[in-house]
Design an enzyme around this catalytic site. Structure first.
Site, PDB file in Angstrom:
ATOM      1  N   SER A 144       4.381   9.871   5.981  1.00 49.21           N
ATOM      2  CA  SER A 144       3.690  11.058   5.353  1.00 49.21           C
ATOM      3  C   SER A 144       4.351  12.388   5.992  1.00 49.21           C
ATOM      4  O   SER A 144       4.939  12.461   7.098  1.00 49.21           O
ATOM      5  CB  SER A 144       2.295  10.828   5.540  1.00 49.21           C
ATOM      6  OG  SER A 144       1.369  11.971   5.144  1.00 49.21           O
ATOM      7  N   TYR A 157      -5.346   8.720  10.922  1.00 46.65           N
ATOM      8  CA  TYR A 157      -4.196   8.589   9.795  1.00 46.65           C
ATOM      9  C   TYR A 157      -2.949   9.163  10.222  1.00 46.65           C
ATOM     10  O   TYR A 157      -1.945   8.754  10.328  1.00 46.65           O
ATOM     11  CB  TYR A 157      -4.631   8.993   8.502  1.00 46.65           C
ATOM     12  CG  TYR A 157      -3.576   9.019   7.625  1.00 46.65           C
ATOM     13  CD1 TYR A 157      -3.550   7.774   6.755  1.00 46.65           C
ATOM     14  CD2 TYR A 157      -3.101  10.051   7.223  1.00 46.65           C
ATOM     15  CE1 TYR A 157      -2.695   7.630   5.845  1.00 46.65           C
ATOM     16  CE2 TYR A 157      -2.044  10.099   6.122  1.00 46.65           C
ATOM     17  CZ  TYR A 157      -1.870   8.959   5.507  1.00 46.65           C
ATOM     18  OH  TYR A 157      -0.992   8.823   4.520  1.00 46.65           O
TER      19      TYR A 157
HETATM   20  N1  LIG Z   1      -1.089   9.367  -1.882  1.00 52.05           N
HETATM   21  C1  LIG Z   1      -0.657  10.009  -1.187  1.00 52.05           C
HETATM   22  O1  LIG Z   1      -0.983  11.461  -1.330  1.00 52.05           O
HETATM   23  C2  LIG Z   1       0.231   9.721   0.180  1.00 52.05           C
HETATM   24  C3  LIG Z   1       0.658  10.796   0.974  1.00 52.05           C
HETATM   25  C4  LIG Z   1       1.542  10.523   2.023  1.00 52.05           C
HETATM   26  C5  LIG Z   1       1.643   9.119   2.175  1.00 52.05           C
HETATM   27  N2  LIG Z   1       1.151   8.320   1.447  1.00 52.05           N
HETATM   28  C6  LIG Z   1       1.501   6.894   1.923  1.00 52.05           C
HETATM   29  O2  LIG Z   1       1.955   6.107   0.869  1.00 52.05           O
HETATM   30  C7  LIG Z   1       1.453   4.751   1.030  1.00 52.05           C
HETATM   31  C8  LIG Z   1       0.858   4.438  -0.263  1.00 52.05           C
HETATM   32  O3  LIG Z   1      -0.430   5.335  -0.663  1.00 52.05           O
HETATM   33  P1  LIG Z   1      -1.180   5.088  -1.814  1.00 52.05           P
HETATM   34  O4  LIG Z   1      -1.364   6.451  -2.131  1.00 52.05           O
HETATM   35  O5  LIG Z   1      -0.372   4.387  -2.946  1.00 52.05           O
HETATM   36  O6  LIG Z   1      -2.277   4.127  -1.346  1.00 52.05           O
HETATM   37  P2  LIG Z   1      -3.095   3.258  -2.178  1.00 52.05           P
HETATM   38  O7  LIG Z   1      -4.399   3.019  -1.563  1.00 52.05           O
HETATM   39  O8  LIG Z   1      -3.289   3.415  -3.755  1.00 52.05           O
HETATM   40  O9  LIG Z   1      -2.373   1.777  -1.917  1.00 52.05           O
HETATM   41  C9  LIG Z   1      -2.009   1.224  -0.719  1.00 52.05           C
HETATM   42  C10 LIG Z   1      -2.145  -0.190  -0.879  1.00 52.05           C
HETATM   43  O10 LIG Z   1      -1.981  -1.105   0.521  1.00 52.05           O
HETATM   44  C11 LIG Z   1      -3.034  -2.119   0.451  1.00 52.05           C
HETATM   45  N3  LIG Z   1      -3.388  -2.261   1.976  1.00 52.05           N
HETATM   46  C12 LIG Z   1      -4.375  -1.562   2.491  1.00 52.05           C
HETATM   47  N4  LIG Z   1      -4.545  -2.202   3.770  1.00 52.05           N
HETATM   48  C13 LIG Z   1      -3.737  -3.328   3.582  1.00 52.05           C
HETATM   49  C14 LIG Z   1      -3.431  -4.373   4.660  1.00 52.05           C
HETATM   50  N5  LIG Z   1      -4.010  -4.354   5.812  1.00 52.05           N
HETATM   51  N6  LIG Z   1      -2.668  -5.330   4.260  1.00 52.05           N
HETATM   52  C15 LIG Z   1      -1.922  -5.416   3.199  1.00 52.05           C
HETATM   53  N7  LIG Z   1      -2.063  -4.361   2.306  1.00 52.05           N
HETATM   54  C16 LIG Z   1      -3.039  -3.719   2.431  1.00 52.05           C
HETATM   55  C17 LIG Z   1      -3.798  -1.532  -0.707  1.00 52.05           C
HETATM   56  O11 LIG Z   1      -4.799  -3.096  -1.042  1.00 52.05           O
HETATM   57  C18 LIG Z   1      -3.287  -0.929  -1.686  1.00 52.05           C
HETATM   58  O12 LIG Z   1      -2.589  -1.951  -2.502  1.00 52.05           O
HETATM   59  C19 LIG Z   1       0.592   4.692   2.378  1.00 52.05           C
HETATM   60  O13 LIG Z   1       1.517   4.461   3.397  1.00 52.05           O
HETATM   61  C20 LIG Z   1      -0.061   6.046   2.399  1.00 52.05           C
HETATM   62  O14 LIG Z   1      -0.154   6.164   3.641  1.00 52.05           O
HETATM   63  C21 LIG Z   1       0.332   8.378   0.469  1.00 52.05           C
END
Ligand SMILES: NC(=O)c1ccc[n+]([C@@H]2O[C@H](COP(=O)([O-])OP(=O)(O)OC[C@H]3O[C@@H](n4cnc5c(N)ncnc54)[C@H](O)[C@@H]3O)[C@@H](O)[C@H]2O)c1
Length: 251
Positions: A144, A157
């Site tokens: 991130s 986080y």
């Molecule tokens: N959306 C954003 O703006 C953003 C920005 C920077 C980084 N990220 C990173 O991108 C990645 C995905 O984010 P997203 O927005 O798609 O999130 P999301 O919540 O839509 O998806 C996350 C997925 O991880 C799964 N998950 C959660 N805990 C878990 C565990 N203990 N074991 C296995 N699976 C697990 C959830 O069930 C879900 O399917 C993450 O690493 C997040 O930190 C997202």
């Protein structure tokens, strides 16, 4: 078909960015397995594994035995593991003084220890397989921009993501000689199915103010970068943390 016949394991692939990565990898010819705690799609829709006709392995990435089992299942079923994507993560949204010890432990356990456990299981399996050309296996971590700059009001986080960026460099350096490639994609603000604080109008306004590109990100934007790092287009690229942030970190 940039991943033709490559075997990929995508944690967090049920929803959001992980779902988009799984879909893109399948479209590029990969054999994809999802490792997630749930099959529920946060943004709604058909479960990802059903939609794509692929396998879902119920996995909590914070549990060592489940990480080992997920990797073992992929290798047993498909003969090897070419690409691991560490996407699974949770957010908390609490600053230092509001963050309990239990909350801190949980976020670090999923986001950072999960990445460690999955990477360890994957690298062990990759080292036991023949290389394809120069590369024995690839890891793509989803980090991130938070963790490089502060994640406002979310100490656990941001700290976990700083750790993921570091872990990426460490694995890249320690296993380069054995053909392991390890990189990360650092998304900026990506609109997924997250609820609560992530879509709070104040947080959206903050993200828009920080993002020079005239829209916020889409999961497909991140999937394109993950595809590059998972493919042989990314040669001699390792230990990199690739921003996909509409210019957030350049601002
Ligand atoms: N959306 C954003 O703006 C953003 C920005 C920077 C980084 N990220 C990173 O991108 C990645 C995905 O984010 P997203 O927005 O798609 O999130 P999301 O919540 O839509 O998806 C996350 C997925 O991880 C799964 N998950 C959660 N805990 C878990 C565990 N203990 N074991 C296995 N699976 C697990 C959830 O069930 C879900 O399917 C993450 O690493 C997040 O930190 C997202």
């Amino acid at each position: 078909m940039r991943l033709k016949d490559r075997v990929a394991l995508v944690t967090g692939g049920a929803s959001g960015i992980g779902r988009a990565i799984a879909a893109r990898f399948v479209a590029e010819g990969a054999i994809v397995v999802i490792a997630d705690v749930t099959t529920v799609v946060r943004e709604g829709g058909q479960p990802t594994h059903e939609w794509l006709g692929i396998e879902h392995v119920q996995t909590d990435v914070s549990v060592e035995a489940e990480c080992e089992a997920a990797v073992a299942r992929v290798v047993a079923r498909h003969g090897r593991l070419d690409v691991l994507v560490n996407d699974a993560a949770i957010t908390l949204g609490k600053p230092l003084l509001d963050c309990s010890r239990e909350e801190w432990d949980r976020v670090l356990a999923v986001n950072l220890t999960g990445c460690f456990l999955m990477s360890r299981a994957a690298v062990r399996a990759m080292l036991a397989q023949a290389p394809r050309g120069e590369v024995r296996g690839r890891i793509v971590n989803i980090s991130s921009q938070h963790g490089m700059v502060a994640s406002p009001g979310d100490i656990a986080y941001g700290t976990s993501k700083a750790g993921v960026a570091y872990l990426t460099r460490q694995v890249a350096v320690d296993y380069a000689a054995q053909g392991i490639v390890c990189n990360a994609v650092a998304p900026g603000k990506i609109l997924t199915g997250k609820t609560g604080r992530a879509i709070d109008p104040a947080m959206i306004a903050y993200s828009e103010a920080r993002t020079p590109w005239p829209r916020l990100g889409r999961p497909e934007d991140v999937a394109g970068a993950a595809l590059f790092l998972a493919s042989d287009d990314a040669m001699y690229v390792t230990g990199e943390n690739l921003m996909v942030d509409g210019g957030w970190m350049a601002y």
